[in-house]
Design a protein around this motif. Structure first.
Motif, PDB file in Angstrom:
ATOM      1  N   GLY A   1      -8.131   3.296   4.983  1.00  0.00           N
ATOM      2  CA  GLY A   1      -7.155   4.375   5.107  1.00  0.00           C
ATOM      3  C   GLY A   1      -6.863   4.732   6.556  1.00  0.00           C
ATOM      4  O   GLY A   1      -5.708   4.920   6.938  1.00  0.00           O
ATOM      5  N   GLU A   2      -7.913   4.828   7.377  1.00  0.00           N
ATOM      6  CA  GLU A   2      -7.730   5.173   8.789  1.00  0.00           C
ATOM      7  C   GLU A   2      -6.992   4.062   9.522  1.00  0.00           C
ATOM      8  O   GLU A   2      -6.093   4.321  10.337  1.00  0.00           O
ATOM      9  N   ALA A   3      -7.360   2.810   9.234  1.00  0.00           N
ATOM     10  CA  ALA A   3      -6.696   1.686   9.898  1.00  0.00           C
ATOM     11  C   ALA A   3      -5.218   1.633   9.545  1.00  0.00           C
ATOM     12  O   ALA A   3      -4.356   1.415  10.418  1.00  0.00           O
ATOM     13  N   ASN A   4      -4.889   1.851   8.284  1.00  0.00           N
ATOM     14  CA  ASN A   4      -3.493   1.824   7.868  1.00  0.00           C
ATOM     15  C   ASN A   4      -2.720   3.017   8.414  1.00  0.00           C
ATOM     16  O   ASN A   4      -1.513   2.920   8.680  1.00  0.00           O
ATOM     17  N   ARG A   5      -3.391   4.144   8.588  1.00  0.00           N
ATOM     18  CA  ARG A   5      -2.734   5.310   9.195  1.00  0.00           C
ATOM     19  C   ARG A   5      -2.309   4.990  10.631  1.00  0.00           C
ATOM     20  O   ARG A   5      -1.185   5.293  11.045  1.00  0.00           O
ATOM     21  N   VAL A   6      -3.212   4.352  11.377  1.00  0.00           N
ATOM     22  CA  VAL A   6      -2.893   3.986  12.748  1.00  0.00           C
ATOM     23  C   VAL A   6      -1.813   2.901  12.780  1.00  0.00           C
ATOM     24  O   VAL A   6      -0.897   2.943  13.615  1.00  0.00           O
ATOM     25  N   ARG A   7      -1.892   1.954  11.881  1.00  0.00           N
ATOM     26  CA  ARG A   7      -0.897   0.868  11.834  1.00  0.00           C
ATOM     27  C   ARG A   7       0.517   1.411  11.679  1.00  0.00           C
ATOM     28  O   ARG A   7       1.470   0.856  12.223  1.00  0.00           O
ATOM     29  N   ALA A   8       0.650   2.499  10.936  1.00  0.00           N
ATOM     30  CA  ALA A   8       1.974   3.072  10.687  1.00  0.00           C
ATOM     31  C   ALA A   8       2.564   3.752  11.921  1.00  0.00           C
ATOM     32  O   ALA A   8       3.757   4.072  11.946  1.00  0.00           O
ATOM     33  N   GLN A   9       1.747   3.939  12.965  1.00  0.00           N
ATOM     34  CA  GLN A   9       2.190   4.680  14.138  1.00  0.00           C
ATOM     35  C   GLN A   9       2.370   3.813  15.386  1.00  0.00           C
ATOM     36  O   GLN A   9       2.744   4.316  16.437  1.00  0.00           O
TER      37      GLN A   9
ATOM     38  N   ALA B   1       3.414  -5.608  16.755  1.00  0.00           N
ATOM     39  CA  ALA B   1       2.363  -6.463  17.298  1.00  0.00           C
ATOM     40  C   ALA B   1       1.000  -5.778  17.217  1.00  0.00           C
ATOM     41  O   ALA B   1      -0.003  -6.403  16.845  1.00  0.00           O
ATOM     42  N   GLN B   2       0.951  -4.484  17.545  1.00  0.00           N
ATOM     43  CA  GLN B   2      -0.306  -3.743  17.459  1.00  0.00           C
ATOM     44  C   GLN B   2      -0.759  -3.595  16.008  1.00  0.00           C
ATOM     45  O   GLN B   2      -1.959  -3.672  15.711  1.00  0.00           O
ATOM     46  N   SER B   3       0.198  -3.396  15.109  1.00  0.00           N
ATOM     47  CA  SER B   3      -0.129  -3.304  13.692  1.00  0.00           C
ATOM     48  C   SER B   3      -0.743  -4.606  13.195  1.00  0.00           C
ATOM     49  O   SER B   3      -1.722  -4.594  12.431  1.00  0.00           O
ATOM     50  N   ASN B   4      -0.198  -5.731  13.653  1.00  0.00           N
ATOM     51  CA  ASN B   4      -0.757  -7.026  13.274  1.00  0.00           C
ATOM     52  C   ASN B   4      -2.179  -7.185  13.783  1.00  0.00           C
ATOM     53  O   ASN B   4      -3.045  -7.736  13.095  1.00  0.00           O
ATOM     54  N   GLU B   5      -2.436  -6.715  15.001  1.00  0.00           N
ATOM     55  CA  GLU B   5      -3.783  -6.813  15.570  1.00  0.00           C
ATOM     56  C   GLU B   5      -4.786  -6.026  14.730  1.00  0.00           C
ATOM     57  O   GLU B   5      -5.915  -6.485  14.485  1.00  0.00           O
ATOM     58  N   ILE B   6      -4.381  -4.833  14.281  1.00  0.00           N
ATOM     59  CA  ILE B   6      -5.262  -4.035  13.431  1.00  0.00           C
ATOM     60  C   ILE B   6      -5.465  -4.722  12.086  1.00  0.00           C
ATOM     61  O   ILE B   6      -6.576  -4.739  11.540  1.00  0.00           O
ATOM     62  N   SER B   7      -4.401  -5.308  11.550  1.00  0.00           N
ATOM     63  CA  SER B   7      -4.505  -6.032  10.288  1.00  0.00           C
ATOM     64  C   SER B   7      -5.522  -7.159  10.391  1.00  0.00           C
ATOM     65  O   SER B   7      -6.317  -7.375   9.455  1.00  0.00           O
ATOM     66  N   VAL B   8      -5.520  -7.875  11.512  1.00  0.00           N
ATOM     67  CA  VAL B   8      -6.484  -8.957  11.707  1.00  0.00           C
ATOM     68  C   VAL B   8      -7.907  -8.408  11.648  1.00  0.00           C
ATOM     69  O   VAL B   8      -8.793  -9.001  11.017  1.00  0.00           O
ATOM     70  N   ARG B   9      -8.141  -7.256  12.272  1.00  0.00           N
ATOM     71  CA  ARG B   9      -9.481  -6.669  12.260  1.00  0.00           C
ATOM     72  C   ARG B   9      -9.880  -6.253  10.843  1.00  0.00           C
ATOM     73  O   ARG B   9     -11.048  -6.408  10.444  1.00  0.00           O
ATOM     74  N   ILE B  10      -8.928  -5.736  10.069  1.00  0.00           N
ATOM     75  CA  ILE B  10      -9.201  -5.385   8.679  1.00  0.00           C
ATOM     76  C   ILE B  10      -9.627  -6.624   7.896  1.00  0.00           C
ATOM     77  O   ILE B  10     -10.633  -6.614   7.164  1.00  0.00           O
TER      78      ILE B  10
END
Length: 278
Positions: free
Chosen positions: A170-178, A182-191
């Protein structure tokens, strides 16, 4: 993997005789559409509908039934394993997700689900969605065959439910939306890499608790991790790998994080959000 004749899960929702089919897509065409959905993280069900039309009540084959039984046993194993891990490493009880089996096309709280989107966990309804035909796609088109390769896929999606329960998803997806794409993809990779690591923890504990792993099973999981790495999928689709578009991690990363979970059995070792070396 030793799974025949073992307990199945009660947390299965079987929609296989309620959903549509995807007849008419050739092997290469299906792989291309699968790649589109995988790389972009989008619902490609409308593309399938346009190309093939939607058929109600797709035929459930003997292979589909075998896959359903296998998934049920694997899910039951994850339930026992994660209940124990939560008892030892987490302050709280584990709540197992429901796994929806379907054939062709169905709907989720996160949008459409189809063989082209691949298996996924939906936080909106806390369910896992899996087309039983995906295992055939894995073996024939992605080069990732074997029972334990399929078990790794189930364990990976269950791991997303674990992330959800721990508050990580939930926290990772909250940050991804903001942030930027490219940054959202980086967070997705970590997930995704953390889910691979959690899958490794499950494999280690399943081996210890049930003795269900056989010679070559871990190699099957490692091969599956390799074949579904972003760089490998893009090369196999005839594209030059573009790291800024990666959403799941490279083959090497996916293998390494699965191995980390398997070797340590420790949730803390799977903190992909606190490392500079993915």
């Amino acid at each position: 993997m030793k799974w025949q004749g073992r307990r199945g899960s009660r947390n299965i929702e079987d929609r296989r005789r309620m959903s549509g089919g995807t007849a008419g897509i050739g092997g290469v065409g299906l792989l291309v559409i699968l790649a589109i959905g995988y790389f972009a993280g989008i619902d490609v069900t409308p593309i399938l509908d346009e190309v093939t039309g939607t058929q109600g009540g797709g035929e459930v084959t003997e292979a589909d039934d075998r896959a359903a039984q296998f998934v049920s046993v694997t899910l039951a194993d994850t339930e026992e394993v994660w209940a124990g891990i939560f008892d030892r490493q987490v302050d709280g009880a584990y709540a197992p997700p429901t796994l929806v089996l379907y054939k062709g096309v169905t709907r989720s709280a996160c949008g459409g689900a189809s063989g082209a989107t691949g298996p996924f966990y939906c936080p909106g309804d806390r369910k896992i969605y899996l087309d039983t035909a995906f295992f055939t796609t894995m073996e024939r088109q992605l080069g990732a065959g074997g029972d334990f390769a399929a078990a790794y896929v189930v364990a990976h999606e269950v791991a997303h439910s674990v992330q959800d329960q721990l508050g990580i998803l939930g926290e990772a997806n909250r940050v991804r939306a903001q942030v930027s794409a490219a940054q959202s993809n980086e967070i997705s990779v970590r997930i995704e890499l953390q889910a691979d690591c959690f899958s490794g923890i499950w494999a280690r504990q399943a081996e210890a608790q049930f003795g269900s792993l056989e010679r070559g099973d871990i190699a099957e999981a490692m091969n599956a991790a390799k074949q579904i790495g972003d760089d490998t999928l893009q090369r196999n689709a005839g594209r030059v790998p573009m790291p800024h578009t990666f959403t799941h991690g490279t083959s090497e990363q996916r293998q390494r994080w699965f191995a980390t979970g398997y070797e340590t059995g420790d949730l803390n070792a799977c903190d992909t959000f606190a490392t500079d070396r993915l």
